[in-house]
Design a protein around this motif. Structure first.
Motif, PDB file in Angstrom:
ATOM      1  N   ILE A 149      88.754 -19.684  90.630  1.00  0.00           N
ATOM      2  CA  ILE A 149      87.710 -20.406  89.991  1.00  0.00           C
ATOM      3  C   ILE A 149      86.873 -19.581  88.972  1.00  0.00           C
ATOM      4  O   ILE A 149      87.016 -18.626  88.633  1.00  0.00           O
ATOM      5  CB  ILE A 149      86.489 -20.387  91.241  1.00  0.00           C
ATOM      6  CG1 ILE A 149      87.061 -21.075  92.426  1.00  0.00           C
ATOM      7  CG2 ILE A 149      85.185 -20.844  90.895  1.00  0.00           C
ATOM      8  CD1 ILE A 149      86.087 -20.932  93.674  1.00  0.00           C
ATOM      9  N   ALA A 150      86.410 -20.645  87.983  1.00  0.00           N
ATOM     10  CA  ALA A 150      85.736 -20.171  86.908  1.00  0.00           C
ATOM     11  C   ALA A 150      84.264 -20.283  87.031  1.00  0.00           C
ATOM     12  O   ALA A 150      83.698 -21.279  87.828  1.00  0.00           O
ATOM     13  CB  ALA A 150      85.952 -20.876  85.678  1.00  0.00           C
ATOM     14  N   LEU A 151      83.420 -19.207  87.187  1.00  0.00           N
ATOM     15  CA  LEU A 151      81.967 -19.300  87.511  1.00  0.00           C
ATOM     16  C   LEU A 151      81.276 -19.032  85.989  1.00  0.00           C
ATOM     17  O   LEU A 151      81.380 -17.836  85.306  1.00  0.00           O
ATOM     18  CB  LEU A 151      81.707 -17.997  88.376  1.00  0.00           C
ATOM     19  CG  LEU A 151      80.118 -17.713  88.599  1.00  0.00           C
ATOM     20  CD1 LEU A 151      79.431 -19.057  89.303  1.00  0.00           C
ATOM     21  CD2 LEU A 151      80.097 -16.504  89.727  1.00  0.00           C
ATOM     22  N   LYS A 152      80.099 -19.816  85.819  1.00  0.00           N
ATOM     23  CA  LYS A 152      79.585 -19.307  84.525  1.00  0.00           C
ATOM     24  C   LYS A 152      77.906 -19.265  85.006  1.00  0.00           C
ATOM     25  O   LYS A 152      77.426 -20.028  85.751  1.00  0.00           O
ATOM     26  CB  LYS A 152      79.435 -20.758  83.570  1.00  0.00           C
ATOM     27  CG  LYS A 152      78.652 -20.585  82.306  1.00  0.00           C
ATOM     28  CD  LYS A 152      77.241 -20.964  82.396  1.00  0.00           C
ATOM     29  CE  LYS A 152      76.964 -22.250  82.340  1.00  0.00           C
ATOM     30  NZ  LYS A 152      75.458 -22.700  82.446  1.00  0.00           N
ATOM     31  N   LEU A 153      77.431 -18.141  84.539  1.00  0.00           N
ATOM     32  CA  LEU A 153      76.261 -17.744  84.982  1.00  0.00           C
ATOM     33  C   LEU A 153      75.138 -17.757  83.717  1.00  0.00           C
ATOM     34  O   LEU A 153      75.476 -16.997  82.995  1.00  0.00           O
ATOM     35  CB  LEU A 153      75.909 -16.385  85.609  1.00  0.00           C
ATOM     36  CG  LEU A 153      76.533 -16.125  86.891  1.00  0.00           C
ATOM     37  CD1 LEU A 153      76.538 -14.784  87.452  1.00  0.00           C
ATOM     38  CD2 LEU A 153      76.106 -17.140  88.141  1.00  0.00           C
ATOM     39  N   ASP A 154      74.402 -18.816  83.784  1.00  0.00           N
ATOM     40  CA  ASP A 154      73.262 -18.515  82.629  1.00  0.00           C
ATOM     41  C   ASP A 154      71.825 -18.906  83.176  1.00  0.00           C
ATOM     42  O   ASP A 154      71.083 -19.780  83.404  1.00  0.00           O
ATOM     43  CB  ASP A 154      73.321 -19.761  81.622  1.00  0.00           C
ATOM     44  CG  ASP A 154      72.696 -19.890  80.316  1.00  0.00           C
ATOM     45  OD1 ASP A 154      71.735 -18.970  80.267  1.00  0.00           O
ATOM     46  OD2 ASP A 154      72.715 -20.731  79.630  1.00  0.00           O
ATOM     47  N   VAL A 155      71.489 -17.642  83.963  1.00  0.00           N
ATOM     48  CA  VAL A 155      70.240 -17.508  84.621  1.00  0.00           C
ATOM     49  C   VAL A 155      69.295 -16.743  84.201  1.00  0.00           C
ATOM     50  O   VAL A 155      68.402 -16.233  84.995  1.00  0.00           O
ATOM     51  CB  VAL A 155      70.852 -17.179  86.255  1.00  0.00           C
ATOM     52  CG1 VAL A 155      71.561 -18.323  86.872  1.00  0.00           C
ATOM     53  CG2 VAL A 155      71.410 -15.909  86.001  1.00  0.00           C
ATOM     54  N   GLN A 156      69.078 -16.439  82.819  1.00  0.00           N
ATOM     55  CA  GLN A 156      68.070 -15.863  82.339  1.00  0.00           C
ATOM     56  C   GLN A 156      67.720 -14.401  82.891  1.00  0.00           C
ATOM     57  O   GLN A 156      66.364 -14.301  83.206  1.00  0.00           O
ATOM     58  CB  GLN A 156      66.846 -16.777  82.027  1.00  0.00           C
ATOM     59  CG  GLN A 156      67.029 -17.989  81.304  1.00  0.00           C
ATOM     60  CD  GLN A 156      67.796 -17.984  79.993  1.00  0.00           C
ATOM     61  OE1 GLN A 156      67.380 -17.312  79.320  1.00  0.00           O
ATOM     62  NE2 GLN A 156      68.710 -18.801  80.065  1.00  0.00           N
ATOM     63  N   GLY A 157      68.414 -13.437  82.850  1.00  0.00           N
ATOM     64  CA  GLY A 157      68.027 -12.305  83.263  1.00  0.00           C
ATOM     65  C   GLY A 157      68.389 -12.090  84.747  1.00  0.00           C
ATOM     66  O   GLY A 157      68.216 -10.938  85.422  1.00  0.00           O
ATOM     67  N   PHE A 158      68.707 -13.006  85.444  1.00  0.00           N
ATOM     68  CA  PHE A 158      68.928 -13.231  87.119  1.00  0.00           C
ATOM     69  C   PHE A 158      70.345 -12.860  87.667  1.00  0.00           C
ATOM     70  O   PHE A 158      70.595 -13.024  88.820  1.00  0.00           O
ATOM     71  CB  PHE A 158      68.213 -14.303  87.778  1.00  0.00           C
ATOM     72  CG  PHE A 158      67.417 -13.853  88.947  1.00  0.00           C
ATOM     73  CD1 PHE A 158      66.571 -13.136  89.283  1.00  0.00           C
ATOM     74  CD2 PHE A 158      67.937 -14.524  90.117  1.00  0.00           C
ATOM     75  CE1 PHE A 158      65.690 -12.920  90.447  1.00  0.00           C
ATOM     76  CE2 PHE A 158      67.492 -14.385  91.311  1.00  0.00           C
ATOM     77  CZ  PHE A 158      66.261 -13.525  91.598  1.00  0.00           C
ATOM     78  N   GLU A 159      71.201 -12.672  86.667  1.00  0.00           N
ATOM     79  CA  GLU A 159      72.735 -12.594  86.963  1.00  0.00           C
ATOM     80  C   GLU A 159      73.085 -11.377  88.018  1.00  0.00           C
ATOM     81  O   GLU A 159      73.760 -11.777  88.670  1.00  0.00           O
ATOM     82  CB  GLU A 159      73.502 -12.102  85.768  1.00  0.00           C
ATOM     83  CG  GLU A 159      73.326 -13.135  84.565  1.00  0.00           C
ATOM     84  CD  GLU A 159      72.040 -13.247  83.738  1.00  0.00           C
ATOM     85  OE1 GLU A 159      71.900 -14.045  82.929  1.00  0.00           O
ATOM     86  OE2 GLU A 159      71.514 -11.990  83.745  1.00  0.00           O
ATOM     87  N   LYS A 160      72.353 -10.495  88.029  1.00  0.00           N
ATOM     88  CA  LYS A 160      72.456  -9.397  88.981  1.00  0.00           C
ATOM     89  C   LYS A 160      72.546 -10.002  90.452  1.00  0.00           C
ATOM     90  O   LYS A 160      73.287  -9.848  91.399  1.00  0.00           O
ATOM     91  CB  LYS A 160      71.774  -8.162  88.866  1.00  0.00           C
ATOM     92  CG  LYS A 160      72.131  -6.993  89.894  1.00  0.00           C
ATOM     93  CD  LYS A 160      71.088  -5.881  89.397  1.00  0.00           C
ATOM     94  CE  LYS A 160      71.238  -4.736  90.627  1.00  0.00           C
ATOM     95  NZ  LYS A 160      72.791  -4.011  90.357  1.00  0.00           N
ATOM     96  N   GLN A 161      71.282 -10.537  90.736  1.00  0.00           N
ATOM     97  CA  GLN A 161      70.847 -11.110  91.957  1.00  0.00           C
ATOM     98  C   GLN A 161      72.016 -12.203  92.215  1.00  0.00           C
ATOM     99  O   GLN A 161      72.269 -12.514  93.595  1.00  0.00           O
ATOM    100  CB  GLN A 161      69.287 -11.628  92.061  1.00  0.00           C
ATOM    101  CG  GLN A 161      68.547 -10.598  91.509  1.00  0.00           C
ATOM    102  CD  GLN A 161      68.188  -9.879  90.362  1.00  0.00           C
ATOM    103  OE1 GLN A 161      68.958 -10.331  89.515  1.00  0.00           O
ATOM    104  NE2 GLN A 161      67.058  -9.740  90.149  1.00  0.00           N
ATOM    105  N   ALA A 162      72.277 -13.286  91.185  1.00  0.00           N
ATOM    106  CA  ALA A 162      73.092 -14.130  91.357  1.00  0.00           C
ATOM    107  C   ALA A 162      74.729 -13.638  91.952  1.00  0.00           C
ATOM    108  O   ALA A 162      75.031 -14.177  92.825  1.00  0.00           O
ATOM    109  CB  ALA A 162      73.306 -15.217  90.259  1.00  0.00           C
ATOM    110  N   LEU A 163      74.953 -12.374  91.352  1.00  0.00           N
ATOM    111  CA  LEU A 163      76.005 -11.953  91.783  1.00  0.00           C
ATOM    112  C   LEU A 163      76.353 -11.427  92.947  1.00  0.00           C
ATOM    113  O   LEU A 163      77.198 -11.405  93.856  1.00  0.00           O
ATOM    114  CB  LEU A 163      76.757 -10.890  90.616  1.00  0.00           C
ATOM    115  CG  LEU A 163      77.431 -11.566  89.405  1.00  0.00           C
ATOM    116  CD1 LEU A 163      77.417 -10.487  88.465  1.00  0.00           C
ATOM    117  CD2 LEU A 163      78.486 -12.097  89.684  1.00  0.00           C
ATOM    118  N   GLU A 164      75.052 -10.499  93.453  1.00  0.00           N
ATOM    119  CA  GLU A 164      74.981 -10.148  94.656  1.00  0.00           C
ATOM    120  C   GLU A 164      74.993 -11.189  95.949  1.00  0.00           C
ATOM    121  O   GLU A 164      75.373 -10.840  96.988  1.00  0.00           O
ATOM    122  CB  GLU A 164      73.508  -9.296  94.998  1.00  0.00           C
ATOM    123  CG  GLU A 164      73.548  -7.985  94.246  1.00  0.00           C
ATOM    124  CD  GLU A 164      72.311  -7.452  94.180  1.00  0.00           C
ATOM    125  OE1 GLU A 164      71.142  -8.037  94.551  1.00  0.00           O
ATOM    126  OE2 GLU A 164      72.056  -6.434  93.656  1.00  0.00           O
ATOM    127  N   GLY A 165      74.576 -12.446  95.477  1.00  0.00           N
ATOM    128  CA  GLY A 165      74.860 -13.537  96.426  1.00  0.00           C
ATOM    129  C   GLY A 165      76.200 -14.375  96.306  1.00  0.00           C
ATOM    130  O   GLY A 165      76.490 -15.229  97.116  1.00  0.00           O
TER     131      GLY A 165
END
Length: 195
Positions: free
Chosen positions: A112-128
């Motif tokens: 799977i390819a995952l794109k995160l563009d969450v304006q500084g909230f990447e760490k929390q998105a990855l933790e989830g």
């Protein structure tokens, strides 16, 4: 492809224009942006998604809506970001649903390819997304050189943690620059999972 922080679907549309014809799953918390995104999804049987923000735990949270919508974040923008991008100014706050990416029903693909563009909230998105990470072949993130949001992930803080998760840099693209000083604000970084 999982497109987190999809806004109105600009990234996914660019994938389609570039020839990608596989499934896309977009996640976007802002109601107005999601309405526009839904219009595009309605015309593409392989493009679906949901209205939510990605974080480390499910629940509800207040999101800071920026004047341009694309700078909206669950974090507060810094004064330096607003100086460089005046449209990052907060115009309102709204409550949005927050989900763990692990809880999303995704195709059972091993790559799977995952794109995160969450304006500084990447760490929390990855933790989830801890259970999902073993299936991620490519991870694309917009990472700031200096915090544009209070408590944000930056390039220097993210690199060792992302490498510890088994990813290495595959490509780097120049992001946004301060129009006055020319100083680089962020970079688009593509990581590949080491197999």
């Amino acid at each position: 492809m999982i497109d987190v922080g999809a806004n109105s679907g600009q990234y996914a549309r660019s994938l389609r224009e570039g020839g990608y014809d596989g499934p896309i799953y977009s996640i976007e918390p802002l109601p107005d942006a999601f309405a526009t995104l839904s219009e595009s999804m309605n015309h593409d049987p392989l493009w679906s998604g949901m209205q939510a923000a990605a974080g480390s735990a499910p629940g509800r949270a207040s999101i800071n809506v920026s004047a341009d919508s694309v700078c909206s974040s669950l974090l507060k923008p810094t004064a330096s970001l607003i100086d460089a991008i005046p449209t990052a100014q907060i115009v309102k706050q709204i409550e949005v649903e927050v989900i763990r990416l692990d809880a999303v029903d995704l195709p059972k693909s091993s790559r799977i390819a995952l794109k995160l563009d969450v304006q500084g909230f990447e760490k929390q998105a990855l933790e989830g997304a801890s259970a999902l990470l073993s299936r991620i072949a490519f991870l694309e993130m917009e990472l700031a050189l200096e915090p544009g949001y209070e408590g944000a992930y930056t390039l220097s803080s993210a690199l060792p943690e992302i490498e510890a998760l088994g990813f290495e840099i595959a490509s780097v693209g120049r992001g946004y620059s301060d129009p006055v000083t020319g100083r680089l604000i962020d970079m688009d970084v593509l990581f590949e999972h080491r197999r």
